[in-house]
Design a protein around this motif. Sequence first.
Motif, PDB file in Angstrom:
ATOM      1  N   ASP A  38      35.487  49.719 -59.274  1.00 22.52           N
ATOM      2  CA  ASP A  38      34.755  48.984 -57.959  1.00 22.52           C
ATOM      3  C   ASP A  38      35.703  49.039 -57.366  1.00 22.52           C
ATOM      4  O   ASP A  38      36.543  48.451 -57.373  1.00 22.52           O
ATOM      5  CB  ASP A  38      33.419  48.417 -58.032  1.00 22.52           C
ATOM      6  CG  ASP A  38      33.249  47.399 -59.520  1.00 22.52           C
ATOM      7  OD1 ASP A  38      34.197  46.956 -58.988  1.00 22.52           O
ATOM      8  OD2 ASP A  38      32.158  46.894 -59.817  1.00 22.52           O
ATOM      9  N   ARG A  39      35.315  48.545 -56.221  1.00 18.15           N
ATOM     10  CA  ARG A  39      35.901  47.229 -55.124  1.00 18.15           C
ATOM     11  C   ARG A  39      35.254  46.095 -54.899  1.00 18.15           C
ATOM     12  O   ARG A  39      35.917  44.980 -53.851  1.00 18.15           O
ATOM     13  CB  ARG A  39      35.526  47.524 -53.432  1.00 18.15           C
ATOM     14  CG  ARG A  39      36.225  49.043 -53.866  1.00 18.15           C
ATOM     15  CD  ARG A  39      37.845  49.441 -53.934  1.00 18.15           C
ATOM     16  NE  ARG A  39      37.894  50.333 -53.814  1.00 18.15           N
ATOM     17  CZ  ARG A  39      39.805  50.482 -54.658  1.00 18.15           C
ATOM     18  NH1 ARG A  39      40.066  49.763 -55.499  1.00 18.15           N
ATOM     19  NH2 ARG A  39      40.041  51.672 -55.019  1.00 18.15           N
ATOM     20  N   ASP A  40      34.855  45.874 -55.797  1.00 19.30           N
ATOM     21  CA  ASP A  40      34.244  44.190 -56.191  1.00 19.30           C
ATOM     22  C   ASP A  40      35.271  43.003 -56.509  1.00 19.30           C
ATOM     23  O   ASP A  40      36.386  43.653 -57.005  1.00 19.30           O
ATOM     24  CB  ASP A  40      33.146  43.846 -56.791  1.00 19.30           C
ATOM     25  CG  ASP A  40      32.065  44.771 -57.006  1.00 19.30           C
ATOM     26  OD1 ASP A  40      31.211  44.772 -55.613  1.00 19.30           O
ATOM     27  OD2 ASP A  40      31.083  44.551 -57.246  1.00 19.30           O
ATOM     28  N   HIS A  79      39.944  44.063 -58.549  1.00 22.00           N
ATOM     29  CA  HIS A  79      39.243  45.368 -58.858  1.00 22.00           C
ATOM     30  C   HIS A  79      38.962  44.876 -61.105  1.00 22.00           C
ATOM     31  O   HIS A  79      38.573  45.330 -61.041  1.00 22.00           O
ATOM     32  CB  HIS A  79      39.163  46.192 -58.495  1.00 22.00           C
ATOM     33  CG  HIS A  79      39.284  46.342 -56.816  1.00 22.00           C
ATOM     34  ND1 HIS A  79      39.298  45.326 -56.127  1.00 22.00           N
ATOM     35  CD2 HIS A  79      40.613  46.387 -56.585  1.00 22.00           C
ATOM     36  CE1 HIS A  79      39.269  45.839 -54.817  1.00 22.00           C
ATOM     37  NE2 HIS A  79      40.047  46.118 -55.658  1.00 22.00           N
TER      38      HIS A  79
END
Length: 116
Positions: A38-40, A79
């Motif tokens: 993900d791009r968290d 990430h």
Amino acid sequence: MLPRAHRLRRSAEFSHVVHVGARAASASVVLHAWARDDRDPVRVGFVVGRTVGNAVHRNTVKRQLRHLMSERLTLVPPHSSVVVRANPTAAVAGFERLRDDLDSCLLTLPRRLARR
């Protein structure tokens, strides 16, 4: 203090990172890291068990590690999730020793993640 967005909070996340992630160890700390899809932002969690000492020692070590990691978030691959586990020697190690051990683990972490 780590911002809320950079903290691991769920037990399942801790378990997944420890079991699936890459590992880098030193005398006083062990880092487990997992590159997420993900791009968290980077998320960090801390494990300081009873083998480190009584509650005062554990909380002191945890505060020191949290402070050190908040300054080093840019050294962690983007990430990814990281679990910092304190070894029993962390209780007697000084702040400088914890810093040096953490830095050495953070330097080897990107290579270990690339292998996976």
